[in-house]
Design an enzyme around this catalytic site. Sequence first.
Site, short mmCIF file in Angstrom:
data_model
loop_
_atom_site.label_atom_id
_atom_site.label_comp_id
_atom_site.label_asym_id
_atom_site.label_seq_id
_atom_site.Cartn_x
_atom_site.Cartn_y
_atom_site.Cartn_z
CG HIS A 1 -13.03 -13.40 1.77
ND1 HIS A 1 -13.43 -14.71 1.81
CD2 HIS A 1 -11.73 -13.38 2.09
CE1 HIS A 1 -12.39 -15.46 2.17
NE2 HIS A 1 -11.35 -14.68 2.36
NE ARG B 1 -5.62 -4.59 -3.64
CZ ARG B 1 -6.17 -4.98 -2.50
NH1 ARG B 1 -5.41 -5.30 -1.48
NH2 ARG B 1 -7.48 -5.04 -2.38
NE ARG C 1 -5.33 3.22 3.64
CZ ARG C 1 -5.38 3.45 2.34
NH1 ARG C 1 -4.72 4.49 1.81
NH2 ARG C 1 -6.04 2.64 1.55
CG MET D 1 -5.58 -2.95 13.31
SD MET D 1 -4.83 -1.40 13.80
CE MET D 1 -5.11 -0.39 12.35
CB CYS E 1 8.48 -40.48 -21.05
SG CYS E 1 9.34 -41.89 -20.33
CB SER F 1 12.99 -41.40 -22.58
OG SER F 1 11.83 -40.78 -22.06
N GLY G 1 -5.63 -10.91 7.43
CA GLY G 1 -5.55 -11.15 8.87
C GLY G 1 -5.10 -9.95 9.68
CE LYS H 1 -3.78 -0.68 2.45
NZ LYS H 1 -4.34 -0.93 3.81
CE1 TYR I 1 10.78 -37.08 -25.29
CE2 TYR I 1 12.78 -36.98 -26.63
CZ TYR I 1 11.86 -37.71 -25.87
OH TYR I 1 12.04 -39.05 -25.69
P1 ADP Z 1 -7.57 -2.49 3.35
O1 ADP Z 1 -6.14 -2.85 3.44
O2 ADP Z 1 -8.47 -3.41 4.09
O3 ADP Z 1 -8.00 -2.24 1.94
P2 ADP Z 1 -7.47 0.36 3.66
O4 ADP Z 1 -6.36 0.91 4.44
O5 ADP Z 1 -7.30 0.42 2.20
O6 ADP Z 1 -7.74 -1.11 4.15
O7 ADP Z 1 -8.72 1.18 4.12
C1 ADP Z 1 -10.03 0.76 4.32
C2 ADP Z 1 -10.98 1.76 3.69
O8 ADP Z 1 -10.75 3.06 4.17
C3 ADP Z 1 -10.80 1.83 2.20
O9 ADP Z 1 -12.07 1.97 1.62
C4 ADP Z 1 -10.00 3.07 2.01
O10 ADP Z 1 -10.20 3.65 0.75
C5 ADP Z 1 -10.50 3.95 3.11
N1 ADP Z 1 -9.49 4.93 3.52
C6 ADP Z 1 -8.27 4.66 3.99
N2 ADP Z 1 -7.57 5.79 4.21
C7 ADP Z 1 -8.39 6.79 3.88
C8 ADP Z 1 -8.24 8.20 3.89
N3 ADP Z 1 -7.11 8.78 4.26
N4 ADP Z 1 -9.29 8.95 3.50
C9 ADP Z 1 -10.44 8.36 3.12
N5 ADP Z 1 -10.65 7.05 3.07
C10 ADP Z 1 -9.63 6.26 3.46
MG MG Z 2 -7.78 -0.95 0.72
#
Ligand code: ADP
Ligand code: MG
Length: 929
Positions: A471, A349, A99, A110, A862, A795, A108, A29, A882
């Site tokens: 998911h 990404r 984030r 936070m 083979c 072979s 998994g 990210k 081959y």
């Molecule tokens: P994940 O890794 O689960 O995708 P994110 O960090 O991308 O988590 O964030 C979860 C949600 O919060 C996403 O929809 C993201 O676009 C939104 N978000 C994260 N940071 C910001 C921000 N600075 N302003 C507005 N929305 C945000």
């Molecule tokens: Mg995200």
Amino acid sequence: MAKTPKYVYFFGKGKAEGTAEMKGLLGGKGANLAEMTNIGLPVPPGFTISTELCTYFYKHGKTYPKSLTKDVETALAKVEKAMGAKFGDAKNPLLVSVRSGARASMPGMMDTVLNLGLNNVTLEGLIKKTNNERFVYDSYRRFVQMYGDVVLGLKPVHKDDIDPFEAIIEQKKKEREVHFDTELTADDLKDLVVRFKHAVKEHTGSDFPEDPMDQLWGAIGAVFGSWMNDRAIAYRELYDIPASWGTAVNVQTMVFGNMGEDSGTGVGFTRDPATGENIFYGEYLMNAQGEDVVAGIRTPLPISRMAEQNARIYAHLEKIRKTLEQHYHEMMDIEFTIQQGTLYMLQCRVGKRTAFAEIKIAVDMAQDKLISDEEALLRIQPDQLNQLLRPIFDLKEKEAAVKSGRLLAKGLNAGPGAATGRVVFNAHDAEAWAKRGEHVILTRIETSPEDIRGMSAAEGILTARGGMTSHAALVARQMGKVCVAGCDALDIDYNSHTMRVSGKEIKEGDWISVDGSTGEVISGKVNTRPSEVLQVLVDKTLDPKDAPVYQEFEKIMKWADKYRRLKIRTNADQPDQAANAVAFGAQGIGLCRTEHMFFGEGKIGPMREMILADAVEERKAALARLLPLQRKDFEGIFEAMNGRPVTIRTIDPPLHEFLPHEEAAQRELAQQMGITYEKVKQRVDSLHEFNPMLGFRGCRLGVVYPEITEMQSRAIFEAAAEVKKRGIPVEPEVMIPLVGNVIELQNQEQIVRSVAEEVMKEQGVKFPYLVGTMIEIPRGAITADEIARVAEFFSFGTNDLTQTTLGVSRDDAGRFLIPYVEKDIYAKDPFEVIDRTGVGALMKIAVEKGRSVRPGLKLGICGEHGGDPSSIEFCHMIGLNYVSCSPFRVPIARLAAARAALTHDGAAGKRAGSKHAKRSSKKKTARKR
Ligand code: ADP
Ligand code: MG
Ligand code: MG
């Protein structure tokens, strides 16, 4: 003194300290936020705390280096400057999101905390500044909820338990008699905040933190702490992600999609992730924040609607979509937010996609010169081609099913392909039923990471909730599973293991069919039909012009053939198999197992008589009856192969495999042969071996019973002569199995050659032929220089070579093979993927020694490994000519061989490779003895 490494990286205002290449350090990210900033996309400013800090954190008893406080404060000051706002300021407060972000995306970890920095003071400032009380309280209640859930630990452990904050919201909605969050007023939200804080106090015994700096450090600590939580650890285990990678933390200026109807948030893909079509694909919600789009609270709108509702923003998004693809040369997955009419990018990404989409995107991008054809080949995993070969529903049958009212519902076409199976309602049952051999459709309201094993065991996945980015959809695409997601007509009751849909009740165990290409859910079974590729190539029932999927397939194969150095042959013992393989691009037969033929029409009788014969004369009489039958088999194969080389192995398995072991069958055989049952029984018993795999088999049979080799050679060469006379070129290669000693081979070779000479004389035709051997026991590999003086080709029989090198019987390995792989004693099942260091080393020795005495020695494989991409790569690396695999894997092998050449031969290597190929085709007749 060692310099403290740089832990904090700023991004904003068109310039970032990081780049997309720095995923290891900044996480996926963070690296892409930096990259998007650098290429001028509108990214809210922020900073990334690197994964190295995570490593430090765990190395030092969960503490930070002293310098971190200052580094974070400095970076925060830069953000404040860029935004003209101040964190914790009473008048113009800066809010941020915190984030997590590891190198690989990890469910998994936070969850993100949004709107951080709000408290009773900044709240007032923001209300004054925005003049929008409802928005501010909406943000505040979200913040308290997220912070409470993920930092203060109020989120329930079990996903079926109710989040305390959600319970409060539900209660409030009931009191206010409203349905949507958006219907709650500023006062309602204000009240929610009070109740939320109360819940926090009750649960943790402390007040909700007011100081923005405390909030920030709390969230940062929670991200780093979550790297070692159970869910993250379990996820890493499943996906082989090393714990040493660590996670980064991103702190980023908030932009608000919840500021009213001119604001919103969305997610998208630069192309359709299910089909690969070159269209902008996404979903959005106005007046919403963060995960609202994917949470399924309100149903998001397709991005095409934005083109109508807000042409200006849509045009901006389209422009960004182009920029991203031009820059990354990839299909990207994006998150964006619109704040009062201004667009911001929050994440990008490389997008997950189905194998269908992967292939289409690679082909389209190569055709549009966005990437090279080499790059396209390297992007497509060979096994993904399987998807193009996979069955689809029989259209007529499906139409009939729909017409007769069996269409239950329609959801999102999240994972293409056709699946029919029995309904189960949880992942555990899916696994258990599949283990019993049942085909199941895993049906859930929605899926979560805990369901992964069940999803993998199911034929198809069906969910009631969630969009194309849910998911279920993501994981299904990754696994190549058929998936229909977000089918909200399903009313699923986990307790009674039933669901109601369009007035019908479907119980656990009932059959349903899901079409992941159209989203249709149909009750009962619907038969499937071969894929387009098969219809064009094998059944020849479809015109390539009407088969777009086939056309893509064809392009990939053409490109692959341009780069690969390995030839691809097939393992086939019947003309129809051989023909299929040729249709798929096979350039010869690498293994024709003659013993399979003995089970064909009319052959098993004389075969058994031959085996049970007491004396040579009897045996010869039985063989004489087999001769014309076997000759006919070979004629069919030579015809189907039309001049391509055909490697025929003389009889290999222990003889008792051909005999009946039941009394009734033995009596019948006795009667046929006009001997007593006792005699048959006694003879069968006498052929019993304790360890047949290491017993009387392979060339040992031909050495002890030369008349068998003689008959088989005669059948081969008479067939060759006959077919040649019909004007069809032939190229038989007679292969002697299980040779460990050159004298064994010499013994057999003499028989083969003298029969060849005889037949040519008798029939008055000449044809080229080779005599060679399998290398499948260690002694054969180690004495390959001696053996190559006789053998014109090797072979590698890697099934037996693996058994004999590892001292492991494949048939008895079941009990320990899986534990061995789990404990990493074997990296992979050695019968699936060549054990490069052990078995592979023997192969290398054999290649070197063999070529040292016979430079033009033809080398192939083979064993089953000949169809495995990693093993094919290894065969390329050690210079085989081959690989041979089953007919349906030929396309996969062609691609794998091209990828191996592209990966291991530089431009120079490629030239050398083509020279090498020329040399080996010229040498064909060289017979150095
Ligand atoms: P994940 O890794 O689960 O995708 P994110 O960090 O991308 O988590 O964030 C979860 C949600 O919060 C996403 O929809 C993201 O676009 C939104 N978000 C994260 N940071 C910001 C921000 N600075 N302003 C507005 N929305 C945000
Ligand atoms: Mg995200
Ligand atoms: Mg073998």
